[in-house]
Design a protein around this motif. Structure first.
Motif, mmCIF file in Angstrom:
data_model
loop_
_atom_site.group_PDB
_atom_site.id
_atom_site.type_symbol
_atom_site.label_atom_id
_atom_site.label_comp_id
_atom_site.label_asym_id
_atom_site.label_seq_id
_atom_site.Cartn_x
_atom_site.Cartn_y
_atom_site.Cartn_z
ATOM 1 N N UNK A 1 1.324 -6.691 11.579
ATOM 2 C CA UNK A 1 0.547 -7.600 11.006
ATOM 3 C C UNK A 1 1.367 -8.207 9.548
ATOM 4 N N UNK A 2 2.294 -7.782 9.138
ATOM 5 C CA UNK A 2 3.091 -8.135 7.729
ATOM 6 C C UNK A 2 2.996 -7.404 6.619
ATOM 7 N N UNK A 3 1.868 -6.643 6.919
ATOM 8 C CA UNK A 3 1.473 -5.714 5.513
ATOM 9 C C UNK A 3 2.473 -4.666 5.610
ATOM 10 N N UNK A 4 2.880 -4.624 4.067
ATOM 11 C CA UNK A 4 3.816 -3.587 3.751
ATOM 12 C C UNK A 4 3.415 -2.129 3.098
ATOM 13 N N UNK A 5 3.889 -1.047 3.708
ATOM 14 C CA UNK A 5 3.563 0.049 3.312
ATOM 15 C C UNK A 5 4.583 0.884 2.676
ATOM 16 N N UNK A 6 4.420 1.637 1.450
ATOM 17 C CA UNK A 6 5.461 2.217 0.863
ATOM 18 C C UNK A 6 5.120 3.770 1.022
ATOM 19 N N UNK A 7 5.991 4.387 2.031
ATOM 20 C CA UNK A 7 5.795 5.912 2.396
ATOM 21 C C UNK A 7 6.565 6.604 1.401
ATOM 22 N N UNK A 8 5.689 7.463 0.405
ATOM 23 C CA UNK A 8 6.352 8.278 -0.422
ATOM 24 C C UNK A 8 6.110 9.735 -0.178
ATOM 25 N N UNK A 9 7.168 10.662 -0.181
ATOM 26 C CA UNK A 9 6.793 11.711 -0.138
ATOM 27 C C UNK A 9 5.946 12.488 -1.228
ATOM 28 N N UNK A 10 4.981 13.609 -0.915
ATOM 29 C CA UNK A 10 4.071 14.168 -1.713
ATOM 30 C C UNK A 10 4.824 15.112 -2.605
ATOM 31 N N UNK A 11 4.471 15.355 -3.784
ATOM 32 C CA UNK A 11 4.724 16.546 -4.621
ATOM 33 C C UNK A 11 5.942 16.351 -5.511
ATOM 34 N N UNK A 12 6.455 15.015 -5.374
ATOM 35 C CA UNK A 12 7.443 14.791 -6.499
ATOM 36 C C UNK A 12 7.036 14.441 -7.676
ATOM 37 N N UNK A 13 7.932 14.321 -8.824
ATOM 38 C CA UNK A 13 7.459 14.105 -10.202
ATOM 39 C C UNK A 13 6.902 12.677 -10.442
ATOM 40 N N UNK A 14 6.107 12.367 -11.284
ATOM 41 C CA UNK A 14 5.877 10.923 -11.387
ATOM 42 C C UNK A 14 6.953 10.042 -11.892
ATOM 43 N N UNK A 15 7.880 10.465 -12.712
ATOM 44 C CA UNK A 15 9.116 9.520 -12.989
ATOM 45 C C UNK A 15 9.818 9.356 -11.558
ATOM 46 N N UNK A 16 10.003 10.301 -10.767
ATOM 47 C CA UNK A 16 10.569 10.014 -9.749
ATOM 48 C C UNK A 16 10.004 9.132 -8.758
ATOM 49 N N UNK B 1 0.811 -1.162 0.194
ATOM 50 C CA UNK B 1 -0.129 0.005 -0.133
ATOM 51 C C UNK B 1 0.941 1.341 0.147
ATOM 52 N N UNK B 2 0.591 2.258 -0.916
ATOM 53 C CA UNK B 2 1.533 3.601 -1.119
ATOM 54 C C UNK B 2 0.593 4.424 0.162
ATOM 55 N N UNK B 3 1.314 5.114 0.854
ATOM 56 C CA UNK B 3 0.756 6.319 1.656
ATOM 57 C C UNK B 3 1.847 7.480 1.331
ATOM 58 N N UNK B 4 1.313 8.702 1.720
ATOM 59 C CA UNK B 4 2.021 9.848 1.524
ATOM 60 C C UNK B 4 2.796 10.049 3.012
ATOM 61 N N UNK B 5 4.154 10.205 2.868
ATOM 62 C CA UNK B 5 5.043 10.441 3.967
ATOM 63 C C UNK B 5 4.794 11.920 4.301
ATOM 64 N N UNK B 6 4.999 12.207 5.952
ATOM 65 C CA UNK B 6 4.919 13.583 6.379
ATOM 66 C C UNK B 6 6.283 13.883 6.437
ATOM 67 N N UNK B 7 7.323 13.279 6.033
ATOM 68 C CA UNK B 7 8.870 13.803 6.118
ATOM 69 C C UNK B 7 9.106 14.741 5.199
ATOM 70 N N UNK B 8 9.302 16.009 5.463
ATOM 71 C CA UNK B 8 9.562 17.146 4.493
ATOM 72 C C UNK B 8 11.243 17.171 4.032
ATOM 73 N N UNK B 9 11.950 16.373 4.491
ATOM 74 C CA UNK B 9 13.245 16.585 4.228
ATOM 75 C C UNK B 9 13.419 15.921 2.740
ATOM 76 N N UNK B 10 14.071 16.974 2.010
ATOM 77 C CA UNK B 10 14.146 17.064 0.554
ATOM 78 C C UNK B 10 15.026 16.003 0.258
ATOM 79 N N UNK B 11 16.117 15.157 0.947
ATOM 80 C CA UNK B 11 16.730 14.164 0.840
ATOM 81 C C UNK B 11 16.144 13.024 0.933
#
Length: 91
Positions: free
Chosen positions: A47-62, A27-37
């Motif tokens: 429970x074993x489920x995996x989350x993919x935390x991705x920063x908002x506002x990045x390009x589709x390619x990135x 499952x993809x979720x928006x990350x609240x981490x503001x660090x540009x790096x």
């Protein structure tokens, strides 16, 4: 964290990302981490489920590239490492 799931490199790179996420149960979720790096993280819930935390506002390619690379790391798919400044760390 490395999980056993038969995920061939060509499928990881070529399948549409929504299909790949559905197949892996990630499952993809928006990350609240503001660090540009910060480019993303995979977190395993108790429970074993995996989350993919991705920063908002990045390009589709990135977003697509980093998501696939992180999935490769988690599912132990042999891909070349990304060049600097990308570094993966397992905690």
């Amino acid at each position: 964290m490395s999980l056993a799931l038969p995920l061939p490199p060509d499928h990881l790179l070529d399948a549409p990302l929504p299909q790949l996420l559905a197949e892996t149960g990630v499952e993809v979720i928006d990350s609240g981490i503001p660090d540009s790096g910060f480019f993303g993280a995979v977190v395993q819930r108790k429970n074993g489920d995996l989350l993919l935390a991705m920063p908002a506002g990045r390009t589709e390619l990135e977003h697509d590239t980093v998501a696939r690379y992180l999935l490769a790391q988690v599912f132990d798919v042999d891909l070349p490492k990304l060049s600097a400044p990308f570094v993966t760390t397992e905690i």
